[in-house]
Design a protein around this motif. Sequence first.
Motif, mmCIF file in Angstrom:
data_model
loop_
_atom_site.group_PDB
_atom_site.id
_atom_site.type_symbol
_atom_site.label_atom_id
_atom_site.label_comp_id
_atom_site.label_asym_id
_atom_site.label_seq_id
_atom_site.Cartn_x
_atom_site.Cartn_y
_atom_site.Cartn_z
ATOM 1 N N GLU A 1 7.353 -1.344 -6.942
ATOM 2 C CA GLU A 1 6.517 -2.700 -6.742
ATOM 3 C C GLU A 1 6.877 -2.678 -5.222
ATOM 4 O O GLU A 1 7.837 -2.521 -4.530
ATOM 5 C CB GLU A 1 7.375 -3.651 -7.497
ATOM 6 N N GLU A 2 5.515 -3.010 -4.346
ATOM 7 C CA GLU A 2 5.513 -3.234 -3.125
ATOM 8 C C GLU A 2 4.949 -4.457 -2.632
ATOM 9 O O GLU A 2 3.712 -4.839 -3.151
ATOM 10 C CB GLU A 2 4.939 -1.827 -2.612
ATOM 11 N N GLU A 3 5.501 -5.113 -1.933
ATOM 12 C CA GLU A 3 4.925 -6.420 -1.205
ATOM 13 C C GLU A 3 3.855 -6.486 -0.097
ATOM 14 O O GLU A 3 4.262 -5.373 0.487
ATOM 15 C CB GLU A 3 5.895 -7.492 -0.848
ATOM 16 N N ASP A 4 3.036 -7.201 0.058
ATOM 17 C CA ASP A 4 2.066 -7.148 1.107
ATOM 18 C C ASP A 4 1.492 -6.178 1.536
ATOM 19 O O ASP A 4 0.989 -5.660 2.537
ATOM 20 C CB ASP A 4 2.892 -7.838 2.371
ATOM 21 N N GLY A 5 0.959 -5.505 0.644
ATOM 22 C CA GLY A 5 0.135 -4.131 0.513
ATOM 23 C C GLY A 5 -1.232 -4.459 1.011
ATOM 24 O O GLY A 5 -1.586 -5.654 0.958
ATOM 25 N N PRO A 6 -2.162 -3.626 1.134
ATOM 26 C CA PRO A 6 -3.681 -4.049 1.591
ATOM 27 C C PRO A 6 -4.223 -4.591 0.319
ATOM 28 O O PRO A 6 -4.313 -4.276 -0.999
ATOM 29 C CB PRO A 6 -4.243 -2.803 1.745
#
Length: 147
Positions: free
Chosen positions: A80-85
């Motif tokens: 999981e990754e935050e603040d992606g496009p």
Amino acid sequence: MDVIFSVFPGLIAAGALFTAYRVVYRSAQLRRAWNSGLTAEGRCLRTFTTTHGGHDTSVRTTLHHVYEFSTRDGRSVRFEEEDGPATVLEGDVVTVHYTQDRDVVATARRPAPARAAAATLGTLVFLGTIVVFCVAFVVTYATEFRA
């Protein structure tokens, strides 16, 4: 009563130092993933948002993406990754940069080391200012108001 003027600034400074540690750690993870040279085709499995704040404070919304890809040795990795496009939607194919460690560190962000370094430096300056203010407050209080 004097304890309050030492404990609270100490807790605030400790929180700022912990946040600085996390910022530097995440920056190093991104740099390692980008510099590893390992890429894979990944797929966005899910997007969702979380909100914080409200009532008397402003609301902050964070966009999260859940990705999945396969490493060169065939391991399936989900992260999981935050603040992606915001333009990446469920089902989209993305390029994932990752490290081939026991614990795989991965990112779907495009390499932007100068931008990441500037953001890290700006955050560290802000957090350093908080720590300096807290220390100055405690020292000033100790010298001026404790007789």
